[in-house]
Design a protein around this motif. Structure first.
Motif, PDB file in Angstrom:
ATOM      1  N   GLY A  75       4.719 -46.373 -14.271  1.00  0.00           N
ATOM      2  CA  GLY A  75       4.446 -45.806 -12.950  1.00  0.00           C
ATOM      3  C   GLY A  75       5.645 -45.932 -12.038  1.00  0.00           C
ATOM      4  N   LEU A  76       5.546 -45.352 -10.867  1.00  0.00           N
ATOM      5  CA  LEU A  76       6.650 -45.358  -9.923  1.00  0.00           C
ATOM      6  C   LEU A  76       6.463 -46.448  -8.876  1.00  0.00           C
ATOM      7  CD1 LEU A  76       6.944 -41.514  -9.449  1.00  0.00           C
ATOM      8  CD2 LEU A  76       8.404 -42.976 -10.794  1.00  0.00           C
ATOM      9  N   ARG A  77       6.091 -47.641  -9.282  1.00  0.00           N
ATOM     10  CA  ARG A  77       5.838 -48.718  -8.319  1.00  0.00           C
ATOM     11  C   ARG A  77       7.072 -49.031  -7.494  1.00  0.00           C
ATOM     12  NH1 ARG A  77       3.637 -51.430 -12.949  1.00  0.00           N
ATOM     13  NH2 ARG A  77       1.511 -50.710 -13.175  1.00  0.00           N
ATOM     14  N   GLY A  78       8.224 -49.010  -8.112  1.00  0.00           N
ATOM     15  CA  GLY A  78       9.462 -49.325  -7.394  1.00  0.00           C
ATOM     16  C   GLY A  78       9.807 -48.304  -6.323  1.00  0.00           C
ATOM     17  N   MET A  79       9.299 -47.087  -6.469  1.00  0.00           N
ATOM     18  CA  MET A  79       9.575 -46.042  -5.483  1.00  0.00           C
ATOM     19  C   MET A  79       8.465 -45.961  -4.441  1.00  0.00           C
ATOM     20  SD  MET A  79      10.985 -43.012  -7.906  1.00  0.00           S
ATOM     21  CE  MET A  79      11.367 -41.960  -6.525  1.00  0.00           C
ATOM     22  N   GLY A  80       7.468 -46.794  -4.542  1.00  0.00           N
ATOM     23  CA  GLY A  80       6.364 -46.757  -3.594  1.00  0.00           C
ATOM     24  C   GLY A  80       5.431 -45.601  -3.832  1.00  0.00           C
ATOM     25  N   GLY A  81       5.485 -45.001  -5.000  1.00  0.00           N
ATOM     26  CA  GLY A  81       4.695 -43.811  -5.228  1.00  0.00           C
ATOM     27  C   GLY A  81       3.606 -43.937  -6.256  1.00  0.00           C
ATOM     28  N   THR A  84      -2.945 -46.131  -6.487  1.00  0.00           N
ATOM     29  CA  THR A  84      -3.459 -47.445  -6.141  1.00  0.00           C
ATOM     30  C   THR A  84      -3.913 -48.226  -7.371  1.00  0.00           C
ATOM     31  OG1 THR A  84      -5.585 -46.414  -5.679  1.00  0.00           O
ATOM     32  CG2 THR A  84      -4.128 -46.818  -3.813  1.00  0.00           C
ATOM     33  N   SER A  85      -4.267 -47.539  -8.433  1.00  0.00           N
ATOM     34  CA  SER A  85      -4.700 -48.247  -9.639  1.00  0.00           C
ATOM     35  C   SER A  85      -3.522 -48.797 -10.434  1.00  0.00           C
ATOM     36  CB  SER A  85      -5.520 -47.302 -10.525  1.00  0.00           C
ATOM     37  OG  SER A  85      -4.691 -46.252 -10.985  1.00  0.00           O
ATOM     38  N   GLY A  86      -2.298 -48.390 -10.094  1.00  0.00           N
ATOM     39  CA  GLY A  86      -1.117 -48.881 -10.784  1.00  0.00           C
ATOM     40  C   GLY A  86      -0.853 -48.183 -12.101  1.00  0.00           C
ATOM     41  N   ARG A  87      -1.627 -47.143 -12.449  1.00  0.00           N
ATOM     42  CA  ARG A  87      -1.443 -46.444 -13.724  1.00  0.00           C
ATOM     43  C   ARG A  87      -0.347 -45.393 -13.664  1.00  0.00           C
ATOM     44  NH1 ARG A  87      -6.964 -43.863 -14.908  1.00  0.00           N
ATOM     45  NH2 ARG A  87      -6.810 -43.561 -12.682  1.00  0.00           N
ATOM     46  N   GLY A  88       0.152 -45.083 -12.502  1.00  0.00           N
ATOM     47  CA  GLY A  88       1.117 -44.010 -12.381  1.00  0.00           C
ATOM     48  C   GLY A  88       0.384 -42.700 -12.149  1.00  0.00           C
ATOM     49  N   TYR A  89       1.125 -41.634 -12.107  1.00  0.00           N
ATOM     50  CA  TYR A  89       0.542 -40.328 -11.844  1.00  0.00           C
ATOM     51  C   TYR A  89       0.007 -39.730 -13.142  1.00  0.00           C
ATOM     52  CZ  TYR A  89       2.976 -40.740  -7.414  1.00  0.00           C
ATOM     53  OH  TYR A  89       3.415 -41.155  -6.196  1.00  0.00           O
ATOM     54  N   LEU A  90      -1.130 -39.060 -13.048  1.00  0.00           N
ATOM     55  CA  LEU A  90      -1.771 -38.506 -14.235  1.00  0.00           C
ATOM     56  C   LEU A  90      -1.553 -37.011 -14.386  1.00  0.00           C
ATOM     57  CD1 LEU A  90      -5.145 -40.441 -13.917  1.00  0.00           C
ATOM     58  CD2 LEU A  90      -3.123 -41.036 -15.262  1.00  0.00           C
ATOM     59  N   GLY A  91      -1.139 -36.332 -13.338  1.00  0.00           N
ATOM     60  CA  GLY A  91      -0.927 -34.892 -13.394  1.00  0.00           C
ATOM     61  C   GLY A  91      -0.423 -34.388 -12.057  1.00  0.00           C
ATOM     62  N   MET A  92      -0.304 -33.077 -11.945  1.00  0.00           N
ATOM     63  CA  MET A  92       0.267 -32.480 -10.742  1.00  0.00           C
ATOM     64  C   MET A  92      -0.570 -32.784  -9.502  1.00  0.00           C
ATOM     65  SD  MET A  92       2.805 -30.721  -9.548  1.00  0.00           S
ATOM     66  CE  MET A  92       3.581 -29.942 -10.924  1.00  0.00           C
ATOM     67  N   TRP A  93      -1.893 -32.562  -9.587  1.00  0.00           N
ATOM     68  CA  TRP A  93      -2.746 -32.791  -8.407  1.00  0.00           C
ATOM     69  C   TRP A  93      -2.809 -34.270  -8.060  1.00  0.00           C
ATOM     70  CZ3 TRP A  93      -3.018 -28.863  -5.591  1.00  0.00           C
ATOM     71  CH2 TRP A  93      -3.140 -27.591  -6.125  1.00  0.00           C
ATOM     72  N   SER A  94      -2.846 -35.120  -9.069  1.00  0.00           N
ATOM     73  CA  SER A  94      -2.840 -36.555  -8.833  1.00  0.00           C
ATOM     74  C   SER A  94      -1.558 -36.982  -8.127  1.00  0.00           C
ATOM     75  CB  SER A  94      -2.982 -37.291 -10.169  1.00  0.00           C
ATOM     76  OG  SER A  94      -2.697 -38.655 -10.027  1.00  0.00           O
ATOM     77  N   THR A  95      -0.453 -36.402  -8.525  1.00  0.00           N
ATOM     78  CA  THR A  95       0.830 -36.731  -7.921  1.00  0.00           C
ATOM     79  C   THR A  95       0.880 -36.266  -6.479  1.00  0.00           C
ATOM     80  OG1 THR A  95       1.863 -36.488 -10.088  1.00  0.00           O
ATOM     81  CG2 THR A  95       3.324 -36.491  -8.191  1.00  0.00           C
ATOM     82  N   LEU A  96       0.486 -35.012  -6.232  1.00  0.00           N
ATOM     83  CA  LEU A  96       0.508 -34.487  -4.866  1.00  0.00           C
ATOM     84  C   LEU A  96      -0.403 -35.291  -3.938  1.00  0.00           C
ATOM     85  CD1 LEU A  96       0.524 -30.658  -5.592  1.00  0.00           C
ATOM     86  CD2 LEU A  96       2.358 -31.976  -4.548  1.00  0.00           C
ATOM     87  N   SER A  97      -1.614 -35.569  -4.391  1.00  0.00           N
ATOM     88  CA  SER A  97      -2.539 -36.317  -3.540  1.00  0.00           C
ATOM     89  C   SER A  97      -2.091 -37.767  -3.383  1.00  0.00           C
ATOM     90  CB  SER A  97      -3.957 -36.241  -4.093  1.00  0.00           C
ATOM     91  OG  SER A  97      -4.047 -36.855  -5.344  1.00  0.00           O
ATOM     92  N   GLY A  98      -1.518 -38.347  -4.430  1.00  0.00           N
ATOM     93  CA  GLY A  98      -1.021 -39.717  -4.346  1.00  0.00           C
ATOM     94  C   GLY A  98       0.125 -39.859  -3.363  1.00  0.00           C
ATOM     95  N   ILE A  99       1.045 -38.920  -3.371  1.00  0.00           N
ATOM     96  CA  ILE A  99       2.156 -38.955  -2.421  1.00  0.00           C
ATOM     97  C   ILE A  99       1.614 -38.802  -1.006  1.00  0.00           C
ATOM     98  CG2 ILE A  99       4.231 -37.759  -1.621  1.00  0.00           C
ATOM     99  CD1 ILE A  99       4.762 -37.012  -4.573  1.00  0.00           C
ATOM    100  N   GLY A 100       0.711 -37.844  -0.826  1.00  0.00           N
ATOM    101  CA  GLY A 100       0.137 -37.639   0.505  1.00  0.00           C
ATOM    102  C   GLY A 100      -0.632 -38.847   0.998  1.00  0.00           C
ATOM    103  N   ARG A 101      -1.380 -39.481   0.132  1.00  0.00           N
ATOM    104  CA  ARG A 101      -2.219 -40.627   0.510  1.00  0.00           C
ATOM    105  C   ARG A 101      -1.376 -41.883   0.739  1.00  0.00           C
ATOM    106  NH1 ARG A 101      -5.569 -39.968  -3.172  1.00  0.00           N
ATOM    107  NH2 ARG A 101      -4.485 -41.119  -4.790  1.00  0.00           N
ATOM    108  N   ASN A 102      -0.431 -42.158  -0.158  1.00  0.00           N
ATOM    109  CA  ASN A 102       0.310 -43.417  -0.107  1.00  0.00           C
ATOM    110  C   ASN A 102       1.564 -43.368   0.757  1.00  0.00           C
ATOM    111  OD1 ASN A 102      -1.554 -44.497  -1.905  1.00  0.00           O
ATOM    112  ND2 ASN A 102      -0.355 -43.836  -3.679  1.00  0.00           N
ATOM    113  N   GLU A 103       2.194 -42.202   0.854  1.00  0.00           N
ATOM    114  CA  GLU A 103       3.460 -42.118   1.575  1.00  0.00           C
ATOM    115  C   GLU A 103       3.389 -41.216   2.798  1.00  0.00           C
ATOM    116  OE1 GLU A 103       6.742 -41.386  -1.156  1.00  0.00           O
ATOM    117  OE2 GLU A 103       5.368 -41.877  -2.797  1.00  0.00           O
ATOM    118  N   GLY A 104       2.325 -40.456   2.925  1.00  0.00           N
ATOM    119  CA  GLY A 104       2.188 -39.535   4.049  1.00  0.00           C
ATOM    120  C   GLY A 104       2.489 -38.109   3.612  1.00  0.00           C
ATOM    121  N   LEU A 105       1.795 -37.152   4.229  1.00  0.00           N
ATOM    122  CA  LEU A 105       1.963 -35.745   3.842  1.00  0.00           C
ATOM    123  C   LEU A 105       3.380 -35.227   4.082  1.00  0.00           C
ATOM    124  CD1 LEU A 105      -1.379 -34.099   4.969  1.00  0.00           C
ATOM    125  CD2 LEU A 105      -0.540 -34.460   2.653  1.00  0.00           C
ATOM    126  N   LEU A 106       4.034 -35.718   5.120  1.00  0.00           N
ATOM    127  CA  LEU A 106       5.388 -35.226   5.407  1.00  0.00           C
ATOM    128  C   LEU A 106       6.390 -35.606   4.324  1.00  0.00           C
ATOM    129  CD1 LEU A 106       5.636 -35.719   9.269  1.00  0.00           C
ATOM    130  CD2 LEU A 106       5.205 -33.628   7.971  1.00  0.00           C
TER     131      LEU A 106
END
Length: 127
Positions: A75-81, A84-106
């Motif tokens: 996973g991208l723990r070192g990048m803050g991305g 929350t489960s620590g498994r990393g991103y599972l796909g495109m939508w998971s990545t987009l929503s994870g970035i928006g949720r954890n780092e902010g939409l901007l």
């Protein structure tokens, strides 16, 4: 009769470039042959490239994050991305929503100005 492989040149109804560098839009606007000036073409190419790049930039960010994750094998723990489960991103939508949720939409558009400059210059050279 014409030869079997004879090609009759036809004028494209969508766009004809004349010798002055203007684009004639025939059969699209009633066939009046309105000419778009060079400055107008440049402005339209600029806006089209900015809209296209800004709209697709989050997808490019997500794709890059998925590629980095795939190469590192974790996973991208070192990048803050990471999710929350620590498994990393599972796909495109998971990545987009994870970035928006954890780092902010901007964060999805961070760096879009440089991409817009690159894309606009490319559109100017092609247009």
């Amino acid at each position: 009769p014409p030869p079997p492989f004879h090609h009759t040149p036809q004028t494209s109804p969508q766009k004809i470039i004349d010798d002055r560098g203007g684009a004639h839009l025939n059969n699209l606007d009633g066939g009046d042959g309105a000419t778009i000036a060079f400055g107008q073409r440049l402005l339209l190419a600029t806006w089209a490239s900015i809209l296209a790049e800004t709209g697709t930039f989050p997808i490019d960010i997500a794709k890059t994050r998925l590629q980095i994750q795939g190469k590192s094998g974790r996973g991208l723990r070192g990048m803050g991305g990471a999710t929350t489960s620590g498994r990393g991103y599972l796909g495109m939508w998971s990545t987009l929503s994870g970035i928006g949720r954890n780092e902010g939409l901007l964060k999805l558009w961070q760096g879009v100005s440089a991409a817009n400059i690159r894309h606009t210059r490319k559109a100017w050279l092609q247009g």
